[in-house]
Write an enzyme that holds these catalytic residues in place. Structure first.
Site, short mmCIF file in Angstrom:
data_model
loop_
_atom_site.label_atom_id
_atom_site.label_comp_id
_atom_site.label_asym_id
_atom_site.label_seq_id
_atom_site.Cartn_x
_atom_site.Cartn_y
_atom_site.Cartn_z
N GLN A 147 -4.43 -1.71 9.80
CA GLN A 147 -4.37 -3.03 9.16
C GLN A 147 -5.06 -4.07 10.02
OE1 GLN A 147 -3.45 -3.53 6.14
NE2 GLN A 147 -3.10 -5.70 5.98
N LYS A 152 0.84 -1.20 0.00
CA LYS A 152 0.00 0.00 0.00
C LYS A 152 0.87 1.25 0.00
CE LYS A 152 -3.77 -2.53 2.14
NZ LYS A 152 -4.45 -2.99 3.35
N ASP A 195 -10.40 3.80 4.33
CA ASP A 195 -10.47 2.34 4.21
C ASP A 195 -11.89 1.85 4.53
OD1 ASP A 195 -9.17 -0.17 3.79
OD2 ASP A 195 -8.97 -0.45 5.95
N1 GUE Z 1 -7.93 -2.48 7.32
C1 GUE Z 1 -7.65 -3.33 6.33
N2 GUE Z 1 -8.00 -3.01 5.07
C2 GUE Z 1 -7.70 -3.85 4.04
O1 GUE Z 1 -8.03 -3.55 2.87
C3 GUE Z 1 -6.99 -5.06 4.31
C4 GUE Z 1 -6.66 -5.33 5.64
N3 GUE Z 1 -7.00 -4.46 6.63
N4 GUE Z 1 -6.00 -6.46 5.98
C5 GUE Z 1 -5.55 -7.38 4.98
C6 GUE Z 1 -6.40 -7.35 3.75
C7 GUE Z 1 -5.71 -7.93 2.55
N5 GUE Z 1 -5.70 -6.90 1.57
C8 GUE Z 1 -5.14 -7.04 0.31
C9 GUE Z 1 -4.95 -5.97 -0.53
C10 GUE Z 1 -4.34 -6.13 -1.77
C11 GUE Z 1 -3.92 -7.36 -2.18
C12 GUE Z 1 -3.26 -7.49 -3.50
O2 GUE Z 1 -3.10 -6.53 -4.24
N6 GUE Z 1 -2.82 -8.68 -3.87
C13 GUE Z 1 -2.19 -8.94 -5.15
C14 GUE Z 1 -1.19 -10.06 -5.04
C15 GUE Z 1 -0.18 -9.85 -3.98
C16 GUE Z 1 1.18 -9.57 -4.51
O3 GUE Z 1 1.31 -9.04 -5.62
O4 GUE Z 1 2.12 -9.90 -3.77
C17 GUE Z 1 -3.22 -9.36 -6.17
O5 GUE Z 1 -4.28 -9.89 -5.76
O6 GUE Z 1 -2.97 -9.19 -7.35
C18 GUE Z 1 -4.13 -8.45 -1.36
C19 GUE Z 1 -4.74 -8.28 -0.13
C20 GUE Z 1 -6.23 -5.76 2.10
N7 GUE Z 1 -6.64 -5.96 3.35
#
Ligand code: GUE
Length: 286
Positions: free
Chosen positions: A98, A54, A121
Site C-alpha cells: 500500500q 481490498k 498491482d
Molecule cells: N500500491 C497501491 N495501489 C493502489 O491501488 C492504491 C494505493 N497503493 N494506495 C492508495 C490508493 C487509493 N486506492 C483506491 C482504491 C479504491 C477506491 C475505491 O473503491 N473507492 C470507492 C469509495 C470508497 C468507499 O466506498 O469507501 C469509490 O470510488 O467508489 C479508492 C481508492 C488505491 N490505491
C-alpha cells in the site's frame, strides 16, 4: 448536468464475478485458492480502510488474503525482507504494498522486492516497462482500471489529445504510457506546468490524478471532453469539480463509483491471472 456518467461500479462487479468464477475453477480443478498478500506500513487510517476494502472484495471473489501490517518505524531493509518472504512463498500469488509508505522508507526499493510474477498491482519497473512498450503484463491497478472503463464506454483514443494531470509512479505516469500505447497524443501536466487551464482546454480526454480536491474546474474543459477523475481525497472527493465539469463534459466518472471500484476489480483480476499462470507453469513442469 449534461454529461453522461462513466460508472465503474457495475463494470467492476462484472469483472469481479468473472474473476471469482476463474478462482472457483482453480480451486475445484487444482485445489489452489488464489491469494493476495497486502502489506501496510504504519497506521494511517485511510490506508487501512483501503486495504480492508481490498481484502473484503477479495473474500467475496474467493480470493484469500494474507495481511501483513508493519509498524511506522519499519526500515527499508525490514520491509524488503518481508516482501522478499512473500515473493518466495508459493502460496502467495499476488503482492500489494500500500502506497504511501512512511518517509524513511525507499518505496522504489520495496516495490522492486516484489517478484514480477506477483506484481498484480503493477508497481515494479518491469511492469512499468511493459506498459511503456505496450507489451502484455500487469497494469498498475488504477491506470489499468481507467483503460478498461474508457474501452467500455467506447471512448476513441487514437489520435485524441489526452492530458494527464499528475505524474506519480503508479498513477499518472503509467496512465500516460497506456494512453500512448493506445495511440493517443499524450501530454503530462504537473505542478510545474505553466498555464494549466489553457492546456487542459485542448484535451479530448482529461485524466485528473493530482490528489487535490475539486482542482479541475468546469471552465478548464473543452465542451464534449471525456473526464476521468482518479482523485481520492478525504471524504470521497475527487480531483475534479464535479458539478461544474459535468455541465461541460460529454462523459465523466463520478467519485465514488467511478475509477475506485475499477482499481480494485483490476487488482483482483490480475491476482487470478497470476494464480492461473503459477498453476499452469507447475502442471506443465510435472
Ligand atoms: N500500491 C497501491 N495501489 C493502489 O491501488 C492504491 C494505493 N497503493 N494506495 C492508495 C490508493 C487509493 N486506492 C483506491 C482504491 C479504491 C477506491 C475505491 O473503491 N473507492 C470507492 C469509495 C470508497 C468507499 O466506498 O469507501 C469509490 O470510488 O467508489 C479508492 C481508492 C488505491 N490505491
Amino acid at each position: 448536468m449534461s454529461a453522461e456518467l462513466m460508472i465503474g461500479t457495475d463494470l467492476a462487479a462484472d469483472m469481479v464475478a468473472k474473476a471469482a468464477e476463474r478462482a472457483r475453477v482453480l480451486q475445484e480443478q487444482y485445489g489452489v485458492q488464489p491469494c493476495l498478500a497486502t502489506v501496510l506500513v504504519g497506521d494511517d487510517p485511510a490506508s487501512a480502510t483501503y486495504v480492508r476494502m481490498k481484502q473484503n472484495r477479495s473474500k467475496k471473489a474467493g480470493i484469500a488474503s494474507l495481511s501483513v501490517v508493519l509498524p511506522a518505524e519499519t526500515t527499508t531493509a525490514e520491509l524488503v525482507a518481508e516482501i522478499t518472504k512473500l515473493s518466495d512463498d508459493p502460496a502467495v500469488h499476488g503482492i500489494l504494498l500500500q502506497h504511501p509508505v512512511p518517509p524513511q522508507i525507499d518505496e522504489r526499493a520495496a516495490f522492486e522486492a516484489i517478484d514480477p510474477a506477483k506484481d498484480v498491482d503493477g508497481v515494479t519497473m518491469r511492469s512499468f516497462a511493459a506498459m511503456a512498450f505496450g507489451d502484455p503484463g500487469f497494469r498498475s491497478a488504477t491506470p489499468g482500471g481507467i483503460m478498461r472503463l474508457l474501452a467500455a464506454y467506447d471512448v476513441p483514443l487514437e489520435g485524441a489529445h489526452a492530458v494527464v494531470i499528475g505524474r506519480s509512479p503508479i498513477l499518472g505516469k503509467p496512465a500516460g504510457m497506456l494512453l500512448l500505447a493506445s495511440n493517443a497524443t499524450v501530454t503530462y501536466a504537473h505542478s510545474r506546468t505553466r498555464d494549466l487551464p489553457e492546456l487542459v482546454r485542448t484535451a479530448d480526454v482529461v485524466i485528473a490524478a493530482v490528489g487535490k480536491a475539486n482542482f479541475v474546474r468546469g471552465d478548464w474543459l473543452k465542451p464534449g471532453a471525456v473526464v476521468v477523475d482518479a482523485g481520492y481525497n478525504e471524504g470521497n472527493v475527487g480531483d475534479v469539480h464535479f458539478a461544474e465539469a459535468s455541465e461541460v463534459a460529454r462523459l465523466i466518472t463520478p467519485v465514488p463509483g467511478g475509477v475506485g471500484p475499477m482499481t480494485i476489480a483490476l487488482l483482483l483480476e490480475q491476482t487470478v491471472d497470476a494464480a492461473e499462470t503459477a498453476v499452469h507453469s507447475l502442471t506443465t513442469l510435472a
